[in-house]
Design a protein around this motif. Sequence first.
Motif, PDB file in Angstrom:
ATOM      1  N   ALA A 252       0.810  -1.217   0.000  1.00  0.00           N
ATOM      2  CA  ALA A 252       0.000   0.000   0.000  1.00  0.00           C
ATOM      3  C   ALA A 252       0.846   1.269   0.000  1.00  0.00           C
ATOM      4  N   LYS A 253       1.995   1.235   0.656  1.00  0.00           N
ATOM      5  CA  LYS A 253       2.848   2.431   0.736  1.00  0.00           C
ATOM      6  C   LYS A 253       3.288   2.912  -0.650  1.00  0.00           C
ATOM      7  N   ALA A 255       2.083   2.093  -3.546  1.00  0.00           N
ATOM      8  CA  ALA A 255       0.896   2.356  -4.356  1.00  0.00           C
ATOM      9  C   ALA A 255       0.333   3.737  -4.052  1.00  0.00           C
ATOM     10  N   THR A 256       0.312   4.102  -2.784  1.00  0.00           N
ATOM     11  CA  THR A 256      -0.176   5.426  -2.395  1.00  0.00           C
ATOM     12  C   THR A 256       0.734   6.525  -2.933  1.00  0.00           C
ATOM     13  N   ALA A 289      -1.915   1.110  -9.628  1.00  0.00           N
ATOM     14  CA  ALA A 289      -1.630   1.531  -8.257  1.00  0.00           C
ATOM     15  C   ALA A 289      -2.913   1.747  -7.464  1.00  0.00           C
ATOM     16  N   ARG A 293      -3.904  -0.401  -4.153  1.00  0.00           N
ATOM     17  CA  ARG A 293      -4.242   0.275  -2.899  1.00  0.00           C
ATOM     18  C   ARG A 293      -5.618  -0.155  -2.399  1.00  0.00           C
ATOM     19  N   ARG A 297      -6.327  -2.087   1.110  1.00  0.00           N
ATOM     20  CA  ARG A 297      -7.127  -1.407   2.141  1.00  0.00           C
ATOM     21  C   ARG A 297      -8.093  -2.351   2.858  1.00  0.00           C
ATOM     22  N   ALA A 338      -3.149  -7.358  -4.619  1.00  0.00           N
ATOM     23  CA  ALA A 338      -2.523  -6.053  -4.434  1.00  0.00           C
ATOM     24  C   ALA A 338      -1.067  -6.081  -4.890  1.00  0.00           C
ATOM     25  N   LEU A 342       0.585  -3.891  -7.923  1.00  0.00           N
ATOM     26  CA  LEU A 342       1.729  -3.021  -7.679  1.00  0.00           C
ATOM     27  C   LEU A 342       2.870  -3.366  -8.631  1.00  0.00           C
TER      28      LEU A 342
END
Length: 448
Positions: A252-253, A255-256, A289, A293, A297, A338, A342
Amino acid sequence: MPAQSDNTRGALFDPVFGAGDLATLLSDRAWIAALLDVEVAITRAAEKHGRATAADVTAVAAAAGELTRELDPAELGRLSAAGGNPVIPLVKILRERAQAPAAAVHVGATSQDVLDTALMLLAHKAGRLVVAELRGAAEATARLARRHRDTPMVARTLGQQALPTTFGALAATWLVALDDATASLDRALVSLPAQYGGAAGTLAAVHPDGLAFADTLADLLGLARPLVPWHTARTPVTGLAAALGIAAGAVAKPATDVVLMAATELGEVSEDAPGGSSAMPHKRNPVAAITARAAARRVPGLVATALASTDHEFARAAGAWHAEWETLTDLLRLTGGAAHQLSVSLAGLHVHADALTRNLELTGGAILAEKVAAVLSEHTGSAREIVTAAARAGTPLDRDPGIVEHLGADRVRALLDPTRYLGHAGDLVDRALAHHDTTADRPLGGQA
């Protein structure tokens, strides 16, 4: 009983969120196959310990193979409702189908033995793919870090421009987290154990062979040997759930960051195949991305469900056990999806150095205020106050009288060169890449 769709869940959204390749491994039909694999292994273990014959093994294996191909998951689901799990009707059907004594099927086992072990089998197989997807994302990240080791950009803290850094240094932070998460998940998968304890976890039905029987079953299935039955000690489940949660966070990091950096106002990165909009022709959305994310989540809530379901009472839980089955498979599906998305995003990511430079210069050198203040402090005790006042007023630091009178405009301009205040950015990239190259060469745990 005619076979229905091999994947009765997720056919619409799994591809969107990157779990298309995991769908078959975690489908309802895969569940049935895993349950039957466990039943066959139980009969094989029984044969090795003198409780079934070779002919029994052949008969049970043949019947299980037929049922794997033919049994309708929807029909088994309907039959499962009364007993609360699919093992009860499945064992009945297997006994009816197999040309073997009823005592040669489900030997000494309880429903939880079969379902828990099948869940571990599914997790082990699907988890290997999740690990591979994480490694793919890490490899793409490593290439970006190496290529842009010295590409300057602005670092942002609390949403504001802070100091100069490099894109490589940013990618290095992604890389270390992905490598750590991959190693954590790999360890969790290697330790997944078989389950075999009988009705109340005492192995009474196969005494005095119970401990050896459990070890044999684990060996036949390629799972870890259980120290004791873990019917109500759920650390195998929570350990795997936690590792998947860590992995999703590591995905997630970056991707954000990609989503934010691809914003029109920043324009620092773009995906190789951006998605469009049904209404706005100009849109170039970083879809890979975004969907990475989105999948990530959903993971923390499922991890919380797994952790909240650890209070298994006495020798079998009423409800907490049942809550784990789809929770864990959904965790695998989402984390793997995810990681896949990514990987797609980063493998084709375009880094726009011109935009990075433009944004780096946006404050007119104010992001070098720390460096200017440090040098100015050699001349006056009010250095921080002088530089802070200039920055707040929006006065270029090389034109502020309070600064220039001590340092001179030319020296201030030299201090405002962002490429001369990158600290150990390059060294950090090198260290992260060296660590990655070491870990990337290691074989996946549990594989020859």
